[in-house]
Design an enzyme around this catalytic site. Structure first.
Site, PDB file in Angstrom:
ATOM      1  N   LYS A 176       6.291 -11.571  -8.187  1.00 23.75           N
ATOM      2  CA  LYS A 176       7.195 -11.155  -7.688  1.00 23.75           C
ATOM      3  C   LYS A 176       7.062 -10.464  -6.475  1.00 23.75           C
ATOM      4  CE  LYS A 176       8.935  -6.891  -7.653  1.00 23.75           C
ATOM      5  NZ  LYS A 176       9.832  -6.622  -6.366  1.00 23.75           N
ATOM      6  N   GLY A 229       0.170  -1.746  -5.230  1.00 21.77           N
ATOM      7  CA  GLY A 229       1.136  -1.456  -4.084  1.00 21.77           C
ATOM      8  C   GLY A 229       0.674   0.267  -4.318  1.00 21.77           C
ATOM      9  N   SER A 230       1.670   0.448  -4.263  1.00 15.95           N
ATOM     10  CA  SER A 230       1.565   2.708  -4.666  1.00 15.95           C
ATOM     11  C   SER A 230       0.386   3.235  -5.741  1.00 15.95           C
ATOM     12  CB  SER A 230       3.206   3.906  -4.146  1.00 15.95           C
ATOM     13  OG  SER A 230       3.475   2.722  -5.830  1.00 15.95           O
ATOM     14  N   GLY A 234       1.650   1.853  -9.398  1.00 13.64           N
ATOM     15  CA  GLY A 234       0.123   1.360 -10.357  1.00 13.64           C
ATOM     16  C   GLY A 234      -0.192   2.311 -12.079  1.00 13.64           C
ATOM     17  N   CYS A 285      -3.134  -0.309   3.530  1.00 16.00           N
ATOM     18  CA  CYS A 285      -4.223   0.515   2.637  1.00 16.00           C
ATOM     19  C   CYS A 285      -4.970   1.462   3.187  1.00 16.00           C
ATOM     20  CB  CYS A 285      -4.096  -0.201   1.557  1.00 16.00           C
ATOM     21  SG  CYS A 285      -5.517  -2.267   1.713  1.00 16.00           S
TER      22      CYS A 285
END
Ligand code: NAP
Length: 485
Positions: A176, A229-230, A234, A285
C-alpha cells in the site's frame, strides 16, 4: 480532459475496489490539477489481496532465488527504461524537483540492483555436530505473505528497497503506497507485472492507512510488516502487530542534527546543511533540522547560511530553474505553517523566510519559504519535534561536549553529522552520537545502498530492510540435523 481512474492489482488482475469509491491524487504545485483517481479500498479489498498473497506463497517460495531474481531483473530493466517518465510522475504528485526525482529513481535502481544480487546470498551456516555422523546446518526461509506500507516522501525508492528483498527472498506481498503518492507506487507495480511476476505474488491496494492499515498489520495471514513513515503510526503498528507477534521493521521519523565546530570548513558545512535542510522541501527523514553551532563561529556561519539560503528558488518542480518544490500536500503544508507559528510563540527568531509563498505561480500550491530560526533553545518544540518541512533551527553551544549533549537530547535517533578537522572529537562523536547513521564532513542525508539504513530510539525498530539486513529481515532461520550413520 479525461482523468484516468487507476485500479488496485489483486490476484493478477487490475480491479476496482469493492465499494467502487475513489480518491483524488493532486499536484501539490497546483492543487487544481488532478493527476488521477485511485481506489479507496476497504478492509474487504485488503482481505482479498492478503488471501491472494497467501495462496501464491505456496508456489513462489519454491522457485529458486535465481529464478525469482530473473523476474525482478526484468522489472529493473523496465525501471531503467522508464526512469524519465517515472521521475516526471513523481514530481507531479509529490512536488520535489525533477532533479530530485531523477536522483530518487537512480537510487531506486541501485537499491534493486543490490537486493537482486543479495538473492544469490541467502546463505545458511553448516556446523560441526555434537554427535558422530550427524550433519547440522541452517537454512533461511521466506516468511509468507508480508505487508509493505510506504511513505510519500520517497514513493519510488522506499518501495523498491522493500519489495525487492521481500520478493527475491520468496515472500509474497501486499503493498500500500501513501495516499499522497499512489501513482509512483502503481508505476512500480506495472513494471513488475510486465516483467511477468506470477499471479498473486505482488498485490497493490490504495486507500487510507487509517481505514485499511490495521487489517494489513493484524490479519493472521500476514507474517511480517515492513513500514516506513512517521513515529506516531509506527508506534501504533508496533502495538497492534505485536498482538499476533508479527515480525516487523519500522523506519520512522528523525530530528537530525549537524554539529559545526570551530575548525570546520564553514563553506562545506553550510552547503551540506542547506542541501540536507531544504532538498525535497525538508521532507527527507534524514533532513538536517537542527544546526548546532559552537559560539566561536556561530555569527560568521549564520551569515554564510543566510547568503546561501537566499539563492534557493522555490516553485513548480517541473521547471528546471527551481531548486525547491512545494510541500507534498495540504496537511503537510498546514502542519509546517503551524510549527513556524509555534517557534515564534516559543520565542525563537526567524532570520530567513517564515511565510507561505505568495503571488502568481504560488497561490494554487503548497509553497513555503525556506525558513531559518535562531535563538532556539534545545527544549523548544521546534528543536524536539519532527517538523518535516523547510525549517532549520539553529542552536548555539559553548563546547563540543555541550553540542553532543544537545544532539542526543531528542527522542529520535536516525542520522547526524559533525563538521570538524579534529580527529579526536570526530571519533568521539561517531562513538557517542545516538543514531543509526552518522557522518563526518558529509550531510545527514548521505547514504549508500549496501549498508543498513535505519534509526535507533524512536526512529527505528527491527532490522533495516535496506542493505544486507534486508534478506535477513525477510527470512527466518531453520536449523537442520541429519543422522547419516
Ligand atoms: P505516515 O503518515 O506515518 O504514513 C506512512 C504510511 O503508513 C502511509 O502509507 C500511510 O497511509 C500508512 N498508514 C497510515 N495510518 C496507518 C495505520 N494506522 N496503519 C498502517 N499504516 C498506516 O508517514 P508519511 O507522512 O507518509 O511519511 C513521512 C514520515 O516518514 C516522516 O516521519 C519521515 O521521517 C518518515 N520517513 C522515514 C524514513 C526512514 O527510513 N526512517 C524514510 C522516509 C520517511 P496514508 O498515506 O493513506 O495515510
Amino acid at each position: 480532459m479525461d482523468i484516468t481512474t487507476y485500479k488496485n492489482y489483486i490476484d493478477g488482475e487490475w480491479r476496482d475496489s469493492i465499494s467502487k469509491k475513489t480518491f483524488l491524487d493532486i499536484n501539490p504545485a497546483n492543487k487544481e490539477e488532478v493527476i488521477g483517481y485511485f481506489q479507496q479500498s476497504s478492509v474487504a479489498d485488503v482481505r482479498k489481496a492478503i488471501e491472494s498473497a497467501a495462496q501464491a506463497f505456496k508456489e513462489w517460495r519454491r522457485y529458486p532465488p535465481a529464478k525469482r531474481a530473473q523476474t525482478l531483473s526484468r522489472a529493473l530493466v523496465l525501471l531503467k527504461e522508464r526512469k524519465k517518465n517515472i521521475a516526471r510522475d513523481l514530481t507531479l504528485e509529490e512536488g520535489k524537483t525533477l532533479r530530485e526525482s531523477r536522483a530518487e529513481v537512480e537510487s531506486a535502481i541501485k537499491e534493486m540492483e543490490f537486493q537482486i544480487g543479495e538473492g544469490r546470498r541467502i546463505f545458511g551456516k553448516s556446523s560441526p555436530s555434537e554427535k558422530e555422523k550427524v550433519f547440522s546446518y541452517t537454512v533461511r526461509q521466506p516468511l509468507g505473505a508480508v505487508s509493505i506500507l510506504s511513505p510519500w516522501n520517497f514513493p519510488v525508492n522506499v518501495p523498491c528497497r522493500k519489495l525487492t528483498p521481500a520478493l527475491v527472498a520468496g515472500n509474497t506481498v501486499v503493498f500500500k503506497p501513501a495516499s499522497f503518492t499512489p501513482l509512483s507506487g502503481l508505476r512500480l507495480v506495472e513494471m513488475f507485472v510486465e516483467a511477468g511476476i506470477p499471479k498473486g505474488v505482488l498485490n497493490f491496494v490504495t486507500g487510507s492507512g487509517s481505514e485499511i492499515g490495521d487489517e494489513m498489520v493484524t490479519n493472521p495471514s500476514i507474517k511480517a510488516v515492513s513500514f516506513t513513515g512517521s513515529t506516531e503510526i509506527g508506534l501504533r503498528i508496533n502495538s497492534v502487530a505485536s498482538q499476533n507477534m508479527t515480525k516487523m521493521q519500522l523506519e520512522m521519523g528523525g530530528k537530525n542534527p549537524a554539529v559545526v565546530l570551530e575548525d570546520a570548513d564553514l563553506e562545506l558545512a553550510a552547503d551540506d546543511i542547506l542541501l540536507a535542510a531544504y532538498s525535497c522541501s525538508g521532507q527527507w527523514c534524514t533532513s538536517t533540522s537542527r544546526a548546532i553551532l559552537v559560539e566561536k563561529i556561530a555569527n560568521e556561519f549564520i551569515d554564510i547560511l543566510i547568503e546561501k539560503a537566499k539563492k534557493i528558488k522555490v516553485g513548480d518542480g517541473l521547471n528546471p530553474d527551481i531548486t525547491m518544490g512545494p510541500l507534498a500536500g495540504e496537511s503537510q503544508f498546514k502542519k509546517v505553517l503551524d510549527y513556524i507559528e509555534i517557534g515564534r510563540e516559543e520565542g525563537a527568531k526567524i532570520i530567513v523566510g517564515g511565510k507561505r509563498m505568495e503571488g502568481s505561480g504560488y497561490d494554487k500550491g503548497f509553497f513555503i519559504e525556506p525558513t531559518i530560526f535562531v535563538d532556539v533553545n534545545p527544549e523548544m518544540r521546534i528543536a524536539q519535534e519532527e517538523i518535516f518541512g523547510p525549517v532549520l533551527s539553529i542552536i548555539r553551544v559553548n563546547s563540543f561536549e555541550e553540542a553532543l549533549k544537545v544532539a542526543n537530547g531528542v527522542k529520535y535517533g536516525l542520522s547526524s553529522s559533525i563538521y570538524t578537522k579534529d580527529v579526536s572529537k570526530a571519533l568521539r562523536f561517531v562513538e557517542d552520537s545516538e543514531v543509526g547513521l552518522t557522518h563526518l564532513n558529509l550531510p545527514t542525508s548521505y547514504k549508500e545502498v549496501h549498508l543498513p539504513f535505519g534509526g535507533i530510539k524512536s526512529s527505528g525498530f527491527g532490522l533495516p530492510e535496506a542493505g544486507e539486513t534486508g534478506i535477513e529481515f525477510f527470512t527466518e532461520n531453520k536449523s537442520v540435523y541429519i543422522n547419516y550413520g
